[in-house]
Design a protein around this motif. Structure first.
Motif, PDB file in Angstrom:
ATOM      1  N   LEU A  63       0.832  -1.202   0.000  1.00 52.10           N
ATOM      2  CA  LEU A  63       0.000   0.000   0.000  1.00 52.10           C
ATOM      3  C   LEU A  63       0.863   1.248   0.000  1.00 52.10           C
ATOM      4  CD1 LEU A  63      -2.821   1.220   0.087  1.00 52.10           C
ATOM      5  CD2 LEU A  63      -2.775   1.004   2.586  1.00 52.10           C
ATOM      6  N   ASN A  64       1.912   1.259   0.813  1.00 51.86           N
ATOM      7  CA  ASN A  64       2.819   2.406   0.840  1.00 51.86           C
ATOM      8  C   ASN A  64       3.499   2.608  -0.516  1.00 51.86           C
ATOM      9  OD1 ASN A  64       2.724   3.705   3.423  1.00 51.86           O
ATOM     10  ND2 ASN A  64       3.722   1.916   4.324  1.00 51.86           N
ATOM     11  N   ALA A  65       3.890   1.519  -1.163  1.00 47.20           N
ATOM     12  CA  ALA A  65       4.544   1.613  -2.471  1.00 47.20           C
ATOM     13  C   ALA A  65       3.593   2.180  -3.510  1.00 47.20           C
ATOM     14  CB  ALA A  65       5.045   0.237  -2.896  1.00 47.20           C
ATOM     15  N   TYR A  66       2.344   1.771  -3.460  1.00 46.83           N
ATOM     16  CA  TYR A  66       1.363   2.301  -4.409  1.00 46.83           C
ATOM     17  C   TYR A  66       1.185   3.803  -4.219  1.00 46.83           C
ATOM     18  CZ  TYR A  66      -3.095   3.201  -6.704  1.00 46.83           C
ATOM     19  OH  TYR A  66      -4.090   3.729  -7.505  1.00 46.83           O
ATOM     20  N   LEU A  67       1.021   4.226  -2.976  1.00 51.49           N
ATOM     21  CA  LEU A  67       0.816   5.651  -2.703  1.00 51.49           C
ATOM     22  C   LEU A  67       2.050   6.469  -3.061  1.00 51.49           C
ATOM     23  CD1 LEU A  67      -1.062   5.406   0.720  1.00 51.49           C
ATOM     24  CD2 LEU A  67      -2.049   5.803  -1.556  1.00 51.49           C
ATOM     25  N   SER A  72       1.432  13.173  -6.803  1.00 49.13           N
ATOM     26  CA  SER A  72       0.745  14.372  -7.295  1.00 49.13           C
ATOM     27  C   SER A  72      -0.766  14.306  -7.089  1.00 49.13           C
ATOM     28  CB  SER A  72       1.037  14.565  -8.785  1.00 49.13           C
ATOM     29  OG  SER A  72       0.557  13.458  -9.536  1.00 49.13           O
ATOM     30  N   ALA A  73      -1.251  13.230  -6.474  1.00 47.99           N
ATOM     31  CA  ALA A  73      -2.693  13.078  -6.267  1.00 47.99           C
ATOM     32  C   ALA A  73      -3.197  14.083  -5.240  1.00 47.99           C
ATOM     33  CB  ALA A  73      -2.996  11.656  -5.804  1.00 47.99           C
ATOM     34  N   ARG A  78      -2.452  14.463   3.256  1.00 51.87           N
ATOM     35  CA  ARG A  78      -3.270  13.865   4.312  1.00 51.87           C
ATOM     36  C   ARG A  78      -3.087  12.346   4.328  1.00 51.87           C
ATOM     37  NH1 ARG A  78      -9.491  14.970   3.917  1.00 51.87           N
ATOM     38  NH2 ARG A  78      -8.747  17.091   4.226  1.00 51.87           N
ATOM     39  N   LEU A  79      -2.966  11.746   3.150  1.00 53.14           N
ATOM     40  CA  LEU A  79      -2.745  10.306   3.083  1.00 53.14           C
ATOM     41  C   LEU A  79      -1.418   9.910   3.711  1.00 53.14           C
ATOM     42  CD1 LEU A  79      -4.036   9.005  -0.377  1.00 53.14           C
ATOM     43  CD2 LEU A  79      -4.539   8.066   1.877  1.00 53.14           C
ATOM     44  N   ARG A  80      -0.372  10.677   3.448  1.00 50.37           N
ATOM     45  CA  ARG A  80       0.929  10.377   4.044  1.00 50.37           C
ATOM     46  C   ARG A  80       0.845  10.470   5.566  1.00 50.37           C
ATOM     47  NH1 ARG A  80       3.444  13.433  -0.413  1.00 50.37           N
ATOM     48  NH2 ARG A  80       3.503  15.252   0.965  1.00 50.37           N
TER      49      ARG A  80
END
Length: 218
Positions: A63-67, A72-73, A78-80
């Motif tokens: 999941l971390n690799a995908y994000l 640039s999303a 906030r996701l980080r």
């Protein structure tokens, strides 16, 4: 919306966004704590020496690799922040909320679903949250804990936990009201009994009738 190969899969012949992509899109709609709760559910897995295993929808590293590939999303900041609070092992959103309350109150570190061992190294129980340093654990008892069958299992759990020399705090939905003041104070008071110095005197917080009478206090 541009979607890549890692963003889409088919379920029963219907194209849908992947769990990772859906989590990315939710960042625009949810609060930080809501995102942490969703993230916890996505990565939750159990590979305990007892009970059935639980497989993560998406493993934490994946999941971390995908994000990391979507810097640039929208709402990526906030996701980080949310991913910095996500932990493997939380079984429900109330457990996540309770863990966040404990962290933000400045209590010692509690780990989700850590196995408690007997003298021979056998794992017997895995509380919702455990603090190894002070041998104190917390269980969140949701509504399903009040069935006769589950009530019996919980009695066994409580007996085993105490027999292993651990102090246990039981928390329910009422304890989580009013900002979780009762929940945090309960945990703090048990930690103090176990030797935690409580430098901010969290255990001394007045509960103003929240225990026992459960008065509505703002």
């Amino acid at each position: 919306m541009e979607l890549g190969a890692a963003d889409v899969l088919e379920v029963a012949g219907v194209p849908v966004t992947t769990v990772q992509r859906t989590f990315l899109d939710l960042a625009q709609l949810l609060s930080l704590d809501e995102l942490v709760a969703v993230g916890d559910q996505i990565v939750c897995e159990h590979r305990r020496s007892f009970g059935p295993p639980k497989v993560a929808m998406v493993e934490l590293d994946e999941l971390n690799a995908y994000l990391a590939g979507h810097q640039s999303a929208r709402s990526i900041r906030r996701l980080r922040e949310a991913m910095g609070l996500v932990r493997v092992g939380s079984d429900s959103p109330p457990e996540t909320r309770l863990r966040l309350l404990i962290v933000r109150a400045g209590l010692p570190l509690f780990v989700p679903n850590c196995e408690l061992l007997d003298d021979e190294g056998n794992a017997l129980v895995a509380p919702d949250l455990s603090c190894e340093e002070y041998r104190t654990c917390v269980e969140y008892d949701g509504d399903h804990h009040f069935t006769p069958e589950q009530h019996g299992k919980d009695h066994d759990r409580d007996f085993i936990t105490a027999s292993l020399g651990w102090r246990q705090v039981l928390v329910n939905r009422e304890d989580m009201r009013f900002g979780g003041r009762a929940a945090v104070t309960k945990v703090a008071r048990m930690l103090v009994q176990a030797g935690w110095p409580d430098p901010k005197n969290i255990a001394g917080t007045s509960l103003l009738g929240l225990l026992g009478t459960r008065k509505d206090v703002a």
